[in-house]
Scaffold this motif. Structure first.
Motif, short mmCIF file in Angstrom:
data_model
loop_
_atom_site.label_atom_id
_atom_site.label_comp_id
_atom_site.label_asym_id
_atom_site.label_seq_id
_atom_site.Cartn_x
_atom_site.Cartn_y
_atom_site.Cartn_z
N ARG A 151 32.52 37.46 36.40
CA ARG A 151 31.26 37.22 35.66
C ARG A 151 31.55 36.94 34.18
O ARG A 151 30.95 36.04 33.60
CB ARG A 151 30.33 38.43 35.78
CG ARG A 151 29.66 38.57 37.11
CD ARG A 151 28.83 39.86 37.15
NE ARG A 151 28.19 40.08 38.41
CZ ARG A 151 26.89 39.92 38.63
NH1 ARG A 151 26.09 39.53 37.66
NH2 ARG A 151 26.38 40.15 39.82
N GLN A 152 32.44 37.72 33.60
CA GLN A 152 32.75 37.53 32.18
C GLN A 152 33.56 36.25 31.95
O GLN A 152 33.24 35.47 31.07
CB GLN A 152 33.53 38.74 31.66
CG GLN A 152 33.91 38.60 30.20
CD GLN A 152 34.71 39.79 29.70
OE1 GLN A 152 35.05 40.69 30.45
NE2 GLN A 152 35.02 39.78 28.42
N THR A 153 34.59 36.04 32.75
CA THR A 153 35.48 34.90 32.56
C THR A 153 34.76 33.58 32.80
O THR A 153 34.98 32.61 32.07
CB THR A 153 36.69 35.02 33.51
OG1 THR A 153 37.36 36.24 33.21
CG2 THR A 153 37.65 33.85 33.34
N TYR A 154 33.90 33.55 33.80
CA TYR A 154 33.22 32.30 34.16
C TYR A 154 31.78 32.24 33.66
O TYR A 154 31.00 31.42 34.14
CB TYR A 154 33.33 32.07 35.67
CG TYR A 154 34.76 31.80 36.07
CD1 TYR A 154 35.37 30.60 35.76
CD2 TYR A 154 35.52 32.78 36.72
CE1 TYR A 154 36.69 30.36 36.09
CE2 TYR A 154 36.84 32.54 37.04
CZ TYR A 154 37.42 31.33 36.73
OH TYR A 154 38.73 31.10 37.05
N ALA A 155 31.44 33.06 32.69
CA ALA A 155 30.11 33.00 32.09
C ALA A 155 29.76 31.58 31.60
O ALA A 155 28.61 31.16 31.71
CB ALA A 155 29.98 34.01 30.96
N PRO A 156 30.76 30.80 31.08
CA PRO A 156 30.43 29.43 30.67
C PRO A 156 29.92 28.53 31.81
O PRO A 156 29.37 27.46 31.54
CB PRO A 156 31.75 28.90 30.11
CG PRO A 156 32.48 30.11 29.64
CD PRO A 156 32.11 31.17 30.66
N PHE A 157 30.09 28.95 33.08
CA PHE A 157 29.52 28.18 34.19
C PHE A 157 28.01 28.10 34.06
O PHE A 157 27.38 27.20 34.60
CB PHE A 157 29.85 28.84 35.53
CG PHE A 157 31.22 28.54 36.09
CD1 PHE A 157 32.25 28.07 35.29
CD2 PHE A 157 31.47 28.75 37.42
CE1 PHE A 157 33.51 27.80 35.82
CE2 PHE A 157 32.72 28.49 37.98
CZ PHE A 157 33.74 28.02 37.18
#
Length: 180
Positions: A151-157
């Protein structure tokens, strides 16, 4: 090629083919929601490239983790499904693979090409963000920790429902063996 390639398949084989290729550190399961919708009109294939998802790891990483090798794998997937021509959708690395296919000896097999999250140059901040999560495999004490990291790493999705993140975690995380 000597690899097991996991492919999530959607829709009827009689429909026009659509190959959907994921980004560098992702899997073909990233496309589940859109593939389900597109499967009404297309035979959608969402492979996991080697070293990702449920596909096998590279035996020779320096040679096999390359756009050229991934394109050969993609060609092998088309051959396996007896598809002569397919439309392509590629995200980031998947876009690079699609461009390689469309501009090389296999150009006749690409009926259309759509790419996203790819450009001729990447800003340093984007490169640094990518390097922060592809440089080494993270290790989590629990499934919940892994989901939180995704969730944190791919928040830019962009924003997504909890069900999306749970599915993403189920399709992205792998159990690793223990030393003891």
């Amino acid at each position: 090629m000597g690899h097991e390639i996991h492919v999530t398949e959607w829709g009827e084989r009689k429909n026009p083919a659509l190959m959907m290729l994921h980004g560098l550190a992702r899997t073909g399961r990233d496309f589940d929601e859109v593939a389900a919708t597109l499967s009404q009109n297309f035979h959608v294939l969402c492979p996991d490239m080697i070293g990702r998802g449920r596909s096998s790891w590279a035996a020779s990483p320096e040679a096999e983790y390359s756009v050229e090798h991934y394109a050969r794998i993609a060609t092998g997937v088309l051959d396996h499904f007896q598809i002569e021509r397919a439309a392509w959708f590629g995200t980031s690395l998947g876009g690079m693979i699609g461009m390689h296919m469309a501009s090389g000896p296999e150009t006749a097999r690409v009926s259309a090409l759509v790419v996203n999250d790819i450009s001729p140059e990447l800003p340093a901040t984007a490169v640094n963000r990518i390097l922060s999560y592809v440089g080494s495999l993270p290790d989590f004490g629990s499934f919940a920790e892994g989901e939180a990291w995704l969730r944190q790493t791919y928040a830019p999705f962009g924003p997504a429902a909890d069900a999306y993140w749970r599915r993403m975690a189920r399709s992205s995380l792998r159990r690793r063996g223990t030393d003891g």
